[in-house]
Scaffold this motif. Structure first.
Motif, PDB file in Angstrom:
ATOM      1  N   ASN A 151       0.812  -1.216   0.000  1.00  7.98           N
ATOM      2  CA  ASN A 151       0.000   0.000   0.000  1.00  7.98           C
ATOM      3  C   ASN A 151       0.849   1.270   0.000  1.00  7.98           C
ATOM      4  O   ASN A 151       0.415   2.338   0.429  1.00  7.98           O
ATOM      5  CB  ASN A 151      -0.964   0.013   1.194  1.00  7.98           C
ATOM      6  N   VAL A 152       2.070   1.151  -0.530  1.00  7.11           N
ATOM      7  CA  VAL A 152       2.968   2.299  -0.600  1.00  7.11           C
ATOM      8  C   VAL A 152       2.462   3.299  -1.641  1.00  7.11           C
ATOM      9  O   VAL A 152       1.995   2.912  -2.723  1.00  7.11           O
ATOM     10  CB  VAL A 152       4.396   1.841  -0.955  1.00  7.11           C
ATOM     11  N   ARG A 177      -5.781   4.805   3.556  1.00 11.13           N
ATOM     12  CA  ARG A 177      -4.589   4.218   2.941  1.00 11.13           C
ATOM     13  C   ARG A 177      -4.289   2.831   3.454  1.00 11.13           C
ATOM     14  O   ARG A 177      -3.469   2.117   2.870  1.00 11.13           O
ATOM     15  CB  ARG A 177      -3.364   5.112   3.178  1.00 11.13           C
ATOM     16  N   THR A 178      -4.929   2.425   4.562  1.00  9.00           N
ATOM     17  CA  THR A 178      -4.653   1.103   5.133  1.00  9.00           C
ATOM     18  C   THR A 178      -5.845   0.162   5.051  1.00  9.00           C
ATOM     19  O   THR A 178      -5.744  -0.992   5.477  1.00  9.00           O
ATOM     20  CB  THR A 178      -4.206   1.231   6.597  1.00  9.00           C
ATOM     21  N   ARG A 179      -6.985   0.620   4.538  1.00 11.02           N
ATOM     22  CA  ARG A 179      -8.115  -0.298   4.431  1.00 11.02           C
ATOM     23  C   ARG A 179      -8.093  -1.012   3.078  1.00 11.02           C
ATOM     24  O   ARG A 179      -7.177  -0.831   2.275  1.00 11.02           O
ATOM     25  CB  ARG A 179      -9.437   0.415   4.703  1.00 11.02           C
ATOM     26  N   GLN A 190     -10.577 -11.308   4.144  1.00  8.98           N
ATOM     27  CA  GLN A 190      -9.563 -10.582   4.901  1.00  8.98           C
ATOM     28  C   GLN A 190      -9.662 -10.747   6.407  1.00  8.98           C
ATOM     29  O   GLN A 190      -8.629 -10.692   7.091  1.00  8.98           O
ATOM     30  CB  GLN A 190      -9.612  -9.099   4.518  1.00  8.98           C
ATOM     31  N   ASP A 191     -10.840 -10.970   6.945  1.00 13.75           N
ATOM     32  CA  ASP A 191     -10.931 -11.152   8.396  1.00 13.75           C
ATOM     33  C   ASP A 191     -10.248 -12.438   8.844  1.00 13.75           C
ATOM     34  O   ASP A 191      -9.911 -12.584  10.024  1.00 13.75           O
ATOM     35  CB  ASP A 191     -12.389 -11.137   8.856  1.00 13.75           C
ATOM     36  N   LEU A 192     -10.003 -13.354   7.911  1.00 12.68           N
ATOM     37  CA  LEU A 192      -9.325 -14.604   8.229  1.00 12.68           C
ATOM     38  C   LEU A 192      -7.810 -14.462   8.193  1.00 12.68           C
ATOM     39  O   LEU A 192      -7.087 -15.386   8.569  1.00 12.68           O
ATOM     40  CB  LEU A 192      -9.764 -15.702   7.254  1.00 12.68           C
TER      41      LEU A 192
END
Length: 242
Positions: free
Chosen positions: A19-20, A35-37, A212-214
């Motif tokens: 995510n850069v 930026r992080t989701r 993603q929750d896994l």
């Protein structure tokens, strides 16, 4: 590229593993939460790819830049290659981008990433090394207000899809996984990396999507490293019979 000379037949790819955002882009005008989701990258895939690379002694090629800068699993110039809006978030820096700016991003980020993949494949084929392309992706549990029941999905379409179908067969043995056949996305004309590198070469492939929750913590990464390893081994033993 991790483990570039690895002997494993599996070549692991991470189109959205980073995510850069380049310093000169002023974070695209987005705050840290955005930026992080999930709109910025495939959460958990960098860690999963690293774990699988070590476990399988396999090469892992990952994109470190955010797909909000340019999506390396899209054809350059496609409408969603540099999205002006993603899951309800407006990205003004992308909406204002002109053709020259878009081409510069493609030249600086998309083209080198795809070139490294192509060069790795050609080296392996020239050396007679078995090569199975595995694209690692993750997906958000909820999209546009709808919960997604799948824990894992396998995407496939043209080319030699037998390996992907063998992986789907493996995951489908466990009904708790709700394994998706081209769910929550389908591999079609939108996808770029696997179609571009695998179809004409008739390379076996699979694109795996994990919820993603896994993959949210070390325990989840370890569990899905185990699951994915076993699926890959099973599919490799099975796919030629399909």
């Amino acid at each position: 590229m991790l483990n570039p000379d690895a002997p494993s037949p599996f070549l692991l790819l991470g189109d959205h593993a980073g995510n850069v955002i380049p310093r000169g882009m002023a974070d695209l005008g987005l705050d840290e939460t955005e930026r992080t989701r999930h709109i910025a990258w495939d959460i958990g895939i960098a860690a999963l790819g690293e774990a699988l690379s070590e476990r399988l002694n396999a090469t892992f090629i990952r994109q470190t830049y955010s797909r909000l800068v340019i999506d390396c699993n899209r054809r350059p110039g496609a409408p969603d290659s540099i999205p002006p809006v993603s899951d309800g978030t407006a990205i003004a820096a992308n909406a204002a981008l002109d053709a020259a700016g878009a081409a510069a991003r493609a030249d600086a980020i998309h083209a080198p990433y795809q070139a490294v993949i192509g060069e790795a494949i050609e080296r392996r084929l020239a050396a007679g090394q078995e090569t199975i392309l595995i694209a690692l992706h993750s997906f958000t549990p909820r999209m546009r207000g709808i919960d997604r029941p799948w824990k894992v999905g396998i995407l496939h379409d043209k080319g030699d899809s037998r390996f992907a179908r063998a992986m789907l067969e493996y995951f489908a043995r466990d009904p708790d996984l709700h394994a998706g056949d081209n769910e929550p996305y389908s591999m079609d004309i939108i996808d770029y990396t696997i179609p571009f590198h695998a179809y004409d070469r008739r390379l076996p492939y699979a694109e795996i999507e994990i919820r993603q929750d896994l993959l949210a913590d070390e325990a989840g990464i370890a569990e899905w490293c185990d699951r994915t390893e076993q699926a890959l081994i099973s599919a490799r033993a099975r796919y030629r019979d399909l």
